[in-house]
Design a protein around this motif. Structure first.
Motif, PDB file in Angstrom:
ATOM      1  N   ALA A  12       0.843  -1.198   0.000  1.00  0.00           N
ATOM      2  CA  ALA A  12       0.000   0.000   0.000  1.00  0.00           C
ATOM      3  C   ALA A  12       0.876   1.245   0.000  1.00  0.00           C
ATOM      4  CB  ALA A  12      -0.909   0.003   1.224  1.00  0.00           C
ATOM      5  N   PRO A  13       0.568   2.225  -0.850  1.00  0.00           N
ATOM      6  CA  PRO A  13       1.357   3.462  -0.883  1.00  0.00           C
ATOM      7  C   PRO A  13       0.851   4.490   0.131  1.00  0.00           C
ATOM      8  CG  PRO A  13      -0.243   3.478  -2.671  1.00  0.00           C
ATOM      9  CD  PRO A  13      -0.459   2.191  -1.917  1.00  0.00           C
ATOM     10  N   LEU A  14       1.763   5.027   0.906  1.00  0.00           N
ATOM     11  CA  LEU A  14       1.433   6.104   1.843  1.00  0.00           C
ATOM     12  C   LEU A  14       2.494   7.192   1.673  1.00  0.00           C
ATOM     13  CD1 LEU A  14      -0.659   6.787   4.112  1.00  0.00           C
ATOM     14  CD2 LEU A  14       1.089   6.030   5.738  1.00  0.00           C
ATOM     15  N   PRO A  15       2.376   8.003   0.632  1.00  0.00           N
ATOM     16  CA  PRO A  15       3.422   8.975   0.290  1.00  0.00           C
ATOM     17  C   PRO A  15       3.399  10.229   1.159  1.00  0.00           C
ATOM     18  CG  PRO A  15       1.642   9.135  -1.292  1.00  0.00           C
ATOM     19  CD  PRO A  15       1.273   8.003  -0.354  1.00  0.00           C
ATOM     20  N   ALA A  64      -8.695  -2.537  -2.821  1.00  0.00           N
ATOM     21  CA  ALA A  64      -7.452  -3.155  -3.300  1.00  0.00           C
ATOM     22  C   ALA A  64      -6.395  -3.286  -2.206  1.00  0.00           C
ATOM     23  CB  ALA A  64      -6.897  -2.344  -4.470  1.00  0.00           C
ATOM     24  N   TYR A  65      -6.500  -2.468  -1.142  1.00  0.00           N
ATOM     25  CA  TYR A  65      -5.439  -2.437  -0.129  1.00  0.00           C
ATOM     26  C   TYR A  65      -5.883  -2.910   1.252  1.00  0.00           C
ATOM     27  CZ  TYR A  65      -3.079   0.426  -3.645  1.00  0.00           C
ATOM     28  OH  TYR A  65      -2.511   0.898  -4.810  1.00  0.00           O
ATOM     29  N   ARG A  66      -7.085  -3.403   1.376  1.00  0.00           N
ATOM     30  CA  ARG A  66      -7.571  -3.815   2.701  1.00  0.00           C
ATOM     31  C   ARG A  66      -6.752  -4.968   3.300  1.00  0.00           C
ATOM     32  NH1 ARG A  66     -12.301  -1.814   4.661  1.00  0.00           N
ATOM     33  NH2 ARG A  66     -13.495  -0.478   3.255  1.00  0.00           N
ATOM     34  N   GLU A 134       1.117   1.754  -6.259  1.00  0.00           N
ATOM     35  CA  GLU A 134      -0.069   2.466  -6.737  1.00  0.00           C
ATOM     36  C   GLU A 134      -0.861   1.667  -7.778  1.00  0.00           C
ATOM     37  OE1 GLU A 134       1.598   6.193  -7.898  1.00  0.00           O
ATOM     38  OE2 GLU A 134       1.609   6.979  -5.832  1.00  0.00           O
ATOM     39  N   ARG A 135      -0.437   0.443  -8.053  1.00  0.00           N
ATOM     40  CA  ARG A 135      -1.147  -0.405  -9.009  1.00  0.00           C
ATOM     41  C   ARG A 135      -2.337  -1.142  -8.385  1.00  0.00           C
ATOM     42  NH1 ARG A 135       3.589  -3.242 -12.660  1.00  0.00           N
ATOM     43  NH2 ARG A 135       4.906  -1.385 -12.908  1.00  0.00           N
ATOM     44  N   GLY A 152       9.664  -6.530  -7.351  1.00  0.00           N
ATOM     45  CA  GLY A 152       8.432  -5.852  -7.723  1.00  0.00           C
ATOM     46  C   GLY A 152       7.571  -6.680  -8.642  1.00  0.00           C
ATOM     47  N   PRO A 153       6.386  -6.201  -8.968  1.00  0.00           N
ATOM     48  CA  PRO A 153       5.443  -6.950  -9.814  1.00  0.00           C
ATOM     49  C   PRO A 153       5.970  -7.210 -11.220  1.00  0.00           C
ATOM     50  CG  PRO A 153       4.628  -4.726  -9.372  1.00  0.00           C
ATOM     51  CD  PRO A 153       5.804  -4.937  -8.489  1.00  0.00           C
TER      52      PRO A 153
END
Length: 201
Positions: A12-15, A64-66, A134-135, A152-153
């Motif tokens: 999950a992104p947290l910028p 998507a991020y739960r 962010e995907r 990475g993916p």
């Protein structure tokens, strides 16, 4: 403490920079000494409105991020007060790895003691992983502690450094108590010998 060997999960992104421990778990939830049950209040003031409803735009509320297990964050993550409830809340939510350019020292140390792997990387590498994160549901990253790599993916790999002693503890699921129990035979032998030599003690 659960072992950490290889983790494949959604990132999950947290910028955000300077995410402090009060943002991670607000002070009103520090009354417990239990390590469980704090995940629901992780990032409470960012996840919920004043009526307790989820804020849809917050990353961990998005479908998507739960189930995210990895958090890619900004510089100086975990700053602020030295509350151990912060890694407890992350772990209870399901986060086992946090990747950021830098961490506050006490939070960094507390992560290792609670089975979370904090990885500090140069900003440009964090930016790449942030882009991957962010995907959404396709933001699957593999963190291999044994080989000290992040994949990475798209299959690209990044190496990271980790203190050998802390790596040993995570790979073997050893917190401070577990480390002491590793010495149990030596402790018992000392106590037996001491009792024989000094029975009056």
């Amino acid at each position: 403490m659960d072992k950490f060997t290889k983790l494949t999960g959604i990132a999950a992104p947290l910028p955000l920079i300077n995410v402090d421990t009060d943002m991670i778990i607000p002070k009103q939830f520090l009354k417990t000494i239990k390590r469980s049950g704090l995940g629901v209040n992780l990032f409470d003031e960012m996840r919920y409105d004043d009526d307790g409803n989820e804020i849809p735009d917050f990353v961990l509320n998005k479908p998507a991020y739960r189930d995210a297990q990895i958090l890619v964050a900004g510089d100086n993550f975990g700053c602020g007060s030295s509350r151990e409830h912060a890694p407890w809340a992350l772990l209870d939510f399901g986060i086992r790895c946090v990747i950021a350019p830098s961490f506050a020292d006490i939070f960094f140390n507390n992560c290792f003691k609670n089975g979370i792997l904090p990885i500090a990387l140069p900003q440009e590498e964090v930016d790449k992983l942030m882009d991957d994160a962010e995907r959404g549901a396709n933001a699957v990253i593999t963190v291999d502690l044994e080989n000290q790599t992040i994949t990475g993916p798209d299959g690209g790999s990044i190496s990271f450094d980790v203190d050998p002693f802390r790596k040993h503890c995570l790979l073997n699921g050893l917190d401070d108590i577990g480390l002491s129990l590793e010495k149990a035979p030596a402790i018992e032998a000392f106590e037996t010998k001491s009792a024989q030599e000094r029975p009056w003690v």
